[in-house]
Design an enzyme around this catalytic site. Structure first.
Site, short mmCIF file in Angstrom:
data_model
loop_
_atom_site.label_atom_id
_atom_site.label_comp_id
_atom_site.label_asym_id
_atom_site.label_seq_id
_atom_site.Cartn_x
_atom_site.Cartn_y
_atom_site.Cartn_z
CG ASP A 97 -1.99 -1.02 1.23
OD1 ASP A 97 -1.91 -1.95 0.40
OD2 ASP A 97 -2.91 -0.92 2.06
CE LYS A 160 -5.10 1.87 3.12
NZ LYS A 160 -3.90 1.27 3.74
CE LYS A 189 -6.47 -1.59 3.19
NZ LYS A 189 -5.05 -2.00 3.44
#
Length: 227
Positions: A97, A160, A189
């Site tokens: 991430d 995300k 996400k």
């Protein structure tokens, strides 16, 4: 996605059990991994220094190991992010991430944003899923849309919402916008402020396919064992 259509195992498969606190200890990470394996969540998400430990603890399970890159500000150089990503993969990370260079996005330095994500994707040889963290609390709707498009072009597998360390976390509105922008083939996400079953289901209904939360056990306990 409604409560009446959700079972415990299905919900667990959307969850990333997160421990990114600066005070996190080895014993807490070991405990997190043990609990994650019991719950059957998708991944744990830990800081880079704990990736090898987590990957060892989870070696005989189905739970993956996610870590963060350029966290939480996104202000490291692209070269540094790529090095951090390669080190994480070497240590056993199965997902990455990465925080976008938020300032570059806001000044429309689009090449830098794209290069940043692409470098992390390349560091995983294109085989390790990369989630581009937008930190939506700092962005306008146009900037969220632009960031999503750049991340997809750069090879990200997910976009995300948040680090959980900004001024705000995931919102239904932002998740809906992100899903609309990236279409059905890219993951979304939601992370930051997801503490209850109601929060989790709202994000899934909005289009999220992963949920980052430090409250995975509590959320699944709310659902109950036989719902």
């Amino acid at each position: 996605m409604t409560k009446t259509r959700m079972d415990r195992a299905t919900l667990a498969g959307y969850l990333e059990y997160t421990l990114l606190a600066p005070t996190a200890t080895r014993s807490q990470v070991v405990e997190l991994c043990a609990r994650a394996a019991e719950l059957g969540v998708a991944t744990v998400c830990v800081n880079p220094r704990f990736v090898h430990l987590a990957s060892t603890e989870l070696a005989d399970t189905t739970v993956g190991v996610c870590t963060v890159v350029g966290f939480p500000l996104g202000a490291a150089t692209t070269r540094t992010k790529a090095l951090e990503a390669r080190d994480a993969v070497t240590n056993g990370a199965s997902e990455l991430d990465v925080v976008l260079p938020i300032g570059a996005l806001k000044e429309w330095d689009l090449a830098s944003v794209k290069e940043d994500v692409a470098a992390v994707v390349a560091a995983g040889s294109g085989e390790v899923p990369v989630k581009a963290i937008l930190e939506t609390c700092y962005l306008t709707e146009d900037e969220i849309t632009l960031a999503c498009r750049l991340a997809v072009v750069a090879g990200a597998s997910f976009v995300k919402t948040s680090t959980g360390f900004g001024s705000g976390g995931a919102t239904v509105k932002d998740v809906q916008l992100m899903r609309k922008t990236v279409g059905p083939s890219i993951g979304v996400k939601a992370a930051g402020g997801i503490r209850t079953l109601q929060d989790a289901l709202a994000m899934l209904q909005a289009g999220a396919t992963r949920l980052g939360t430090s409250h995975a056990d509590r959320i699944l306990d709310e659902l109950g064992p036989d719902y």
